[in-house]
Enzyme design. Structure first.
Site, short mmCIF file in Angstrom:
data_model
loop_
_atom_site.label_atom_id
_atom_site.label_comp_id
_atom_site.label_asym_id
_atom_site.label_seq_id
_atom_site.Cartn_x
_atom_site.Cartn_y
_atom_site.Cartn_z
N ASP A 1 2.46 7.40 9.67
CA ASP A 1 2.80 8.21 10.67
C ASP A 1 3.97 8.75 11.55
O ASP A 1 4.65 7.88 10.31
CB ASP A 1 1.35 7.51 12.05
CG ASP A 1 2.07 6.29 12.45
OD1 ASP A 1 3.33 5.92 11.75
OD2 ASP A 1 1.52 5.73 13.28
N CYS B 1 3.03 2.59 9.24
CA CYS B 1 2.69 3.33 10.60
C CYS B 1 4.28 2.17 11.29
O CYS B 1 5.30 1.71 10.68
CB CYS B 1 1.79 3.18 11.19
SG CYS B 1 1.22 1.26 11.24
N THR C 1 4.54 -0.78 13.14
CA THR C 1 4.28 -2.26 12.49
C THR C 1 3.52 -1.99 11.50
O THR C 1 3.64 -3.58 10.96
CB THR C 1 2.87 -2.71 13.90
OG1 THR C 1 2.14 -2.15 13.74
CG2 THR C 1 4.23 -2.49 14.85
N HIS D 1 -4.05 -11.22 -6.92
CA HIS D 1 -5.09 -12.10 -6.24
C HIS D 1 -5.89 -11.15 -6.11
O HIS D 1 -7.47 -11.39 -5.83
CB HIS D 1 -4.87 -13.16 -4.67
CG HIS D 1 -4.58 -14.22 -6.24
ND1 HIS D 1 -4.17 -15.65 -5.13
CD2 HIS D 1 -3.94 -14.87 -7.55
CE1 HIS D 1 -3.78 -16.72 -6.20
NE2 HIS D 1 -3.48 -16.27 -7.54
N HIS E 1 -10.49 -14.42 -9.13
CA HIS E 1 -10.34 -12.91 -8.12
C HIS E 1 -11.03 -11.64 -8.58
O HIS E 1 -10.84 -11.25 -6.87
CB HIS E 1 -8.49 -12.97 -8.38
CG HIS E 1 -8.19 -13.16 -7.61
ND1 HIS E 1 -8.24 -14.84 -7.10
CD2 HIS E 1 -6.84 -14.74 -8.93
CE1 HIS E 1 -7.37 -15.58 -7.37
NE2 HIS E 1 -6.62 -15.93 -8.36
#
Ligand code: RB5
Length: 145
Positions: free
Chosen positions: A10, A66, A68, A99, A134
């Site tokens: 963004d 974005c 954060t 994992h 996993h």
């Protein structure tokens, strides 16, 4: 042939995305999914659109940014089949592949410096899923939605 990777941001991730593309395109076939300027957009829309392309097989790894990384990771993880990992360091990037078989690497554009972001991306792309126990767990993730 260069490995194909998608990248999307963004407006909050646009500046770092642009710097990353300059570097990444030397080694990879970078599929830029926008945005292409700093005009404000809604991260669920732009990240969601790139995730649909990942799920349709246009690329096998997607980098999403974005400001954060939080909104982008919440949006991406709404999709069944997406395993998005918000990483701020090389160790979590490595483990997210080993994992969790993360197919979306999420970065905070307003958090990371370019050099660290590149190290995180390189570590993530160079690491393989370990499978085994996993694999059972990633299948359980898809059964949740
Ligand atoms: C946009 O200002 C910002 O909210 C967005 O980039 C992101 O950080 C949301 O989680």
């Amino acid at each position: 042939m260069k490995e194909k990777i998608g990248i999307v941001s963004d407006h909050g991730g646009f500046e770092l995305k642009s710097k990353l593309i300059e570097y990444l395109q030397i080694k990879y076939d970078v599929q830029d999914q926008g945005v292409f300027n700093e005009t404000s957009v809604d991260y669920p829309v732009v990240v969601g659109s790139a995730c649909k392309k990942l799920l349709s097989g246009e690329f096998s790894n997607l980098i999403a940014l974005c400001g954060t990384g939080i909104g982008a990771s919440i949006a991406a993880n709404r999709f069944k089949g997406i395993r998005a990992a918000l990483c701020h360091d090389e160790f979590t990037a490595e483990m997210s592949k080993k994992h969790n078989n993360a197919n979306v690497l999420v970065l905070g554009g307003r958090i990371l410096a370019k050099d660290l972001a590149i190290r995180i991306i390189e570590k993530w792309l160079a690491t393989s899923f370990e499978g085994g126990r996993h694999e059972r767990r990633t299948k359980q993730l898809d059964a949740l939605s």
